[in-house]
Design a protein around this motif. Sequence first.
Motif, PDB file in Angstrom:
ATOM      1  N   ASP A 174     -56.850  -9.441  -2.149  1.00 33.09           N
ATOM      2  CA  ASP A 174     -55.019  -9.323  -2.789  1.00 33.09           C
ATOM      3  C   ASP A 174     -55.593  -7.850  -3.673  1.00 33.09           C
ATOM      4  N   LEU A 175     -56.493  -8.405  -4.895  1.00 31.03           N
ATOM      5  CA  LEU A 175     -56.550  -7.443  -6.044  1.00 31.03           C
ATOM      6  C   LEU A 175     -57.375  -6.903  -5.447  1.00 31.03           C
ATOM      7  N   VAL A 176     -58.406  -6.736  -4.752  1.00 27.35           N
ATOM      8  CA  VAL A 176     -58.829  -5.444  -4.561  1.00 27.35           C
ATOM      9  C   VAL A 176     -58.092  -4.850  -3.750  1.00 27.35           C
ATOM     10  N   SER A 177     -57.074  -5.110  -2.964  1.00 26.76           N
ATOM     11  CA  SER A 177     -56.039  -4.449  -2.012  1.00 26.76           C
ATOM     12  C   SER A 177     -55.505  -3.950  -3.759  1.00 26.76           C
ATOM     13  N   LEU A 178     -54.591  -4.224  -4.372  1.00 20.96           N
ATOM     14  CA  LEU A 178     -54.252  -3.375  -5.058  1.00 20.96           C
ATOM     15  C   LEU A 178     -54.766  -2.431  -6.562  1.00 20.96           C
ATOM     16  N   PRO A 199     -56.328   1.651  -4.321  1.00 19.98           N
ATOM     17  CA  PRO A 199     -55.567   2.793  -4.621  1.00 19.98           C
ATOM     18  C   PRO A 199     -55.698   3.467  -5.610  1.00 19.98           C
ATOM     19  N   TYR A 200     -55.849   3.181  -6.633  1.00 26.21           N
ATOM     20  CA  TYR A 200     -55.978   4.164  -7.740  1.00 26.21           C
ATOM     21  C   TYR A 200     -57.711   4.293  -8.454  1.00 26.21           C
ATOM     22  N   ALA A 201     -58.433   3.484  -7.579  1.00 22.85           N
ATOM     23  CA  ALA A 201     -60.277   3.445  -8.083  1.00 22.85           C
ATOM     24  C   ALA A 201     -60.502   5.355  -7.451  1.00 22.85           C
ATOM     25  N   PRO A 202     -61.013   5.832  -8.402  1.00 19.51           N
ATOM     26  CA  PRO A 202     -62.049   7.103  -7.728  1.00 19.51           C
ATOM     27  C   PRO A 202     -62.358   7.543  -5.908  1.00 19.51           C
ATOM     28  N   GLU A 203     -62.690   7.835  -5.653  1.00 19.00           N
ATOM     29  CA  GLU A 203     -62.956   8.438  -4.043  1.00 19.00           C
ATOM     30  C   GLU A 203     -64.681   7.786  -4.215  1.00 19.00           C
ATOM     31  N   GLY A 262     -68.601  -0.268  -5.485  1.00 22.38           N
ATOM     32  CA  GLY A 262     -67.096  -0.742  -5.012  1.00 22.38           C
ATOM     33  C   GLY A 262     -66.168  -1.736  -6.138  1.00 22.38           C
ATOM     34  N   VAL A 263     -64.637  -1.279  -5.695  1.00 19.22           N
ATOM     35  CA  VAL A 263     -64.098  -2.184  -6.688  1.00 19.22           C
ATOM     36  C   VAL A 263     -64.139  -3.858  -7.146  1.00 19.22           C
TER      37      VAL A 263
END
Length: 331
Positions: free
Chosen positions: A32-36, A39-43, A53-54
Amino acid sequence: MKQDSLAFSQTTRRTRKREFLDSMERVVPWADLVSLIEPYAPEAGRRGQQPFGVEVLLRIHFMQQWFNLSDPAMEEALHDVPVFRDFAGLSGWNEALPSDSSILRFRRLLERHKLAEQILVTVNDLLSRRGLLLKAGTVVDATLIAAPSSTKNKDGSRDPEMHQSKKGNQWHFGMKSHIGVCADSGLVHTVRGTAGNVNDVLQANSLLHGQEEVVFGDAGYQGADKRPDARPGVTWRVAMRPGLRRALDESNPIDVMVKKVEKLKASVRAKVEHPFRVIKRQFGHVKVRYRGLKKNTQQLHTLFALSNLWMVRKVLVNSKAQVRPKSALMA
């Protein structure tokens, strides 16, 4: 020279760090936290970005909070402590490790998008679904977090957003952490950060989630129900001022009853001390890490999200064990 570094990294001794990280591995809602955050993390693969990775960086960020480590200290710990690398998913002997600048960039990503607040919301959604975070009552309180008072630094001045506050006969310099917790479980649902000289009652009504029927607070919250931002339909159970309580006559039956009521209110208010104890004693957060209220308040959201998971870790682990499928139990 003996080639024993690999043997050391594969040790199976159950140290306290390993036991702690194993328990948190099982209760943190990683997916859940990774999915949160994703979307804001650099590609991946962007120029100048580390290929981590995130989830790896999130695990490292949480270890910083649990073990009170700065960015450079966290980088060194990844090199020195095998169990930290294992927890981050970087246990390969030839894997690159994040630098302190990579760790810093990830923290700034969370700050920029106010994701620490969403981390607390995500954790509390999980706890609410498990029936651990109830809505009927709230306890409010605040604690002082010290800040460096010395002016022997690069700017030659104290942090202008921190202020002095007097508690008892002693002066403290720093900020205040104001929290609202579930009156039943003591789990934190709301966090506010202010300068150390802000009166507790000014933040009282902002600590409510809006569904409670009763609120408990110490004597510093006298008059909270009469403030312009007071919420209708909420009953405040505020402690009697210490001087008035000491003046109660134990030979008077009414005063004896009042004293018993005050004792019952105090037993409910005690729940709010548990999360403060966790972040200060368990996680070692007794001083602010950064300059300014914004960054430190963001960190407090993360710390209290993690303290909620820590406080109910045994319940969460046991509930997961009970719902395991029969095939898993027979394996």
